[in-house]
Design an enzyme around this catalytic site. Structure first.
Site, PDB file in Angstrom:
ATOM      1  N   GLU A 108       0.845  -1.191   0.000  1.00 54.40           N
ATOM      2  CA  GLU A 108       0.000   0.000   0.000  1.00 54.40           C
ATOM      3  C   GLU A 108       0.885   1.248   0.000  1.00 54.40           C
ATOM      4  OE1 GLU A 108      -2.352   3.124   0.162  1.00 54.40           O
ATOM      5  OE2 GLU A 108      -3.081   1.115  -0.345  1.00 54.40           O
ATOM      6  N   GLY A 163     -10.497   4.232  -0.704  1.00 53.15           N
ATOM      7  CA  GLY A 163     -11.654   5.107  -0.620  1.00 53.15           C
ATOM      8  C   GLY A 163     -12.579   4.772   0.521  1.00 53.15           C
ATOM      9  N   VAL A 210       4.765   1.216  -5.714  1.00 52.91           N
ATOM     10  CA  VAL A 210       5.212   0.314  -6.769  1.00 52.91           C
ATOM     11  C   VAL A 210       5.759   1.151  -7.919  1.00 52.91           C
ATOM     12  CG1 VAL A 210       4.473  -1.361  -8.501  1.00 52.91           C
ATOM     13  CG2 VAL A 210       3.660  -1.552  -6.140  1.00 52.91           C
ATOM     14  N   HIS A 265     -15.953   8.084  -8.288  1.00 54.76           N
ATOM     15  CA  HIS A 265     -16.339   6.730  -8.682  1.00 54.76           C
ATOM     16  C   HIS A 265     -15.663   6.335  -9.997  1.00 54.76           C
ATOM     17  CE1 HIS A 265     -20.480   7.470  -6.495  1.00 54.76           C
ATOM     18  NE2 HIS A 265     -19.468   7.296  -5.645  1.00 54.76           N
TER      19      HIS A 265
END
Length: 565
Positions: free
Chosen positions: A32, A88, A222, A494
């Protein structure tokens, strides 16, 4: 340093994937980019049932991510995307709806075999522990609690909105995740006892984290994926300790609809022409990577509320009522529009005095793009949602603005929502919404001035809060309304569909129905980017469903492979 599975992204989908795969005994690494939220140490602003503090905490966001709509000449503006464990679900409004059966049947019809409503419903049931409803639509044993706002907690403004809906023929639905259709309802939330329950809190509990085969690596970015030919071998990362690499035979991208395609492209998977221009060696030429980006476009109207009609200070949550209705626009399905109603529009003193109706296109057809600006992972991609590029979306959003404006003129609302005005989530609004003492003091002064007299309040609205246009100016002039909507349309946070599932015959499909990235081996995607189109729902629960279903498919394939060996 060697794992069976590496999961990239600890958000809603990554939390699910790491939990489910490690439960089966596999060695799993979860990476993360943002801070962790371990059990018994979840920050207070994330735990808060009202999301506005967490949402505006810059420590939980990608700091330099911007988005725009190039077609209408708008400048890029900060796009709030979570960079924290739970993604989120750690900062959002906690709305827990699913969309309609037709959404998923359309997925299946478009080539996403296995993703029809009947095939995804078991996974919606699996993820939830519904504290209010049972029956065929609901689960009672899942890790994620679902509870609903109580009607007794509705403010005077929300009660007045409900009367206006009834006058328009929109009727109350007790269970918004039951039979799908038009109506309004109390809002289902991922919440327990007034506190948020993020995907990380639900799926990465203390017992899950104690598994010796699960490694969680927060605050690690990453850089790129590593390959041998077209076979995945692992990932290269960056954190405060340097540039460590990790190996695995399977890597699962759960970085979201913006960063999953960006990681793919930086790693040589995407449109070959774009990658070559940036000097990125091409591993697989997949032109659909970063294409078909969708979001729910919306616009808002706000009004001043008297003390007795505001949200009570002891009430948790944010969005108190959700509505769906059918536009009737040619070529669009029923129940294609949505409205959120809030009796507190922001955390600060001014926001506490404003109620808002936010209307959005619940079934959108416009599609945008994600394009790399630089090969470096330190440079965010160019995100262009291309909102309202499809005429159906533009016309329905203008129609929606007129609809909420008409609601505020009804007798039940006109005496409650005073001096309504068109509101915008622009750079100025974002700046004043940052949680700090300066904004608290400034909005306190503005709030006192608005309280002092109707005349002064109207002057402040016209000359300070808005750009001078009133609602009547807009609805009586099509050109002005069109310009206002195009310049102020915003999304719902979204983003979906930028690496969509599709059949092998679809030239812009990126993955197969099990999330395998075409043209390479050992690489999968299991987040909102694989959705063929944005469902008629807030996307957190559909994203968790996608991860549940993908994890199930991976484990079944692994067991079948083991049995053959």
């Amino acid at each position: 340093m060697v794992f069976d599975y590496i999961v990239i992204g600890g958000g809603s989908s990554g939390s699910v994937m790491a939990s489910r795969l490690s439960a089966d005994g596999h060695r799993v690494l979860l990476i993360e980019a943002g801070p962790d939220t371990p059990p018994n140490a979840v920050p207070d602003d994330i735990l808060d049932g009202n999301p506005t503090r967490a949402y505006f905490n810059p420590d939980y966001q990608w700091p330099s991510l911007d988005a725009t709509t190039v077609r209408d000449g708008r400048k890029p503006i900060h796009y709030e995307q979570a960079r924290v464990m739970g993604g989120g679900s750690s900062i959002n409004a906690q709305v827990a709806n699913r969309g309609g059966p037709e959404d998923y049947d359309d997925w299946a019809a478009s080539g996403a075999a296995g993703w029809s409503w009947d095939e995804v419903l078991p996974y919606f049931r699996r993820l939830e522990c519904d504290l209010d409803f049972g029956g065929e639509f609901h689960g009672r044993a899942g890790p994620l609690p679902i509870r609903r706002v109580r009607q007794s907690d509705w403010s005077g403004f929300i009660r007045a909105v409900s009367k206006a809906y009834e006058n328009e023929g929109l009727h109350f639905r007790p269970d918004f995740n039951g039979e799908f259709g038009d109506g309004y309802s109390v809002v289902p939330l991922t919440n327990r006892n007034g506190h948020r329950v993020s995907a990380a809190m639900a799926y990465l509990s203390e017992s899950v984290r104690s598994r010796r085969n699960l490694t969680i690596l927060p605050e690690t970015t990453v850089v790129r994926l590593a390959f041998s030919g077209r076979a995945i071998t692992g990932v290269e990362t960056e954190n405060m300790f340097g540039r460590p690499s990790y190996r695995a035979s399977t890597v699962i991208l759960c970085a979201g609809a913006i960063h999953s395609p960006a990681i793919l492209m930086r790693s040589g998977i995407g449109p070959a022409e774009q990658l070559t221009k940036l000097g990125i060696p091409v591993v697989a030429d997949i032109r659909g990577v970063g294409q078909n980006l969708q979001e729910h476009p919306g616009i808002a109207v706000s009004a001043y509320l008297k003390v007795g009609d505001r949200m009570a200070p002891n009430v948790s949550g944010h969005i108190q009522m959700h509505a769906r209705y059918s536009s009737g626009y040619n070529g669009c399905p029923s129940t294609d529009m949505a409205i959120s109603a809030v009796a507190k529009s922001a955390w600060h003193p001014l926001g506490k005095r404003l109620g808002s109706l936010y209307v959005w296109v619940n079934r959108t057809y416009s599609a945008g793009t994600i394009v790399l600006k630089d090969r470096s992972h330190a440079v965010e991609p160019e995100v262009d949602f291309n909102w309202l590029s499809d005429q159906r979306d533009a016309e329905r959003l203008k129609q929606g603005f007129r609809f909420v404006a008409s609601l505020l003129q009804q007798d039940s609302l006109s005496g409650v929502g005073l001096d309504p005005f068109p509101s915008a989530w622009n750079a100025r609004a974002k700046q004043i919404s940052k949680v700090n003492c300066i904004n608290s003091g400034l909005t306190w002064v503005l709030a006192l001035l608005m309280d002092s007299s109707p005349r002064l309040r109207r002057a402040l609205i016209r000359h300070v809060i808005t750009d001078g246009h009133s609602i009547s100016d807009l609805i009586n002039n099509e050109e002005h309304l069109d310009r206002f909507v195009r310049q102020n349309v915003t999304g719902n946070w979204h983003p979906t569909s930028s690496c969509r599932i599709g059949p092998a015959s679809d030239p812009v499909a990126v993955t197969d129905p099990s999330g395998r990235v075409r043209g390479v081996s050992g690489l999968r995607i299991a987040d909102a980017s694989v959705m063929p189109c944005c469902p008629r729902a807030n996307t957190n629960i559909p994203t968790i469903m996608v991860a549940e279903k993908m994890a199930d498919a991976i484990l079944k394939e692994d067991r079948e492979s083991s049995a053959k060996r």
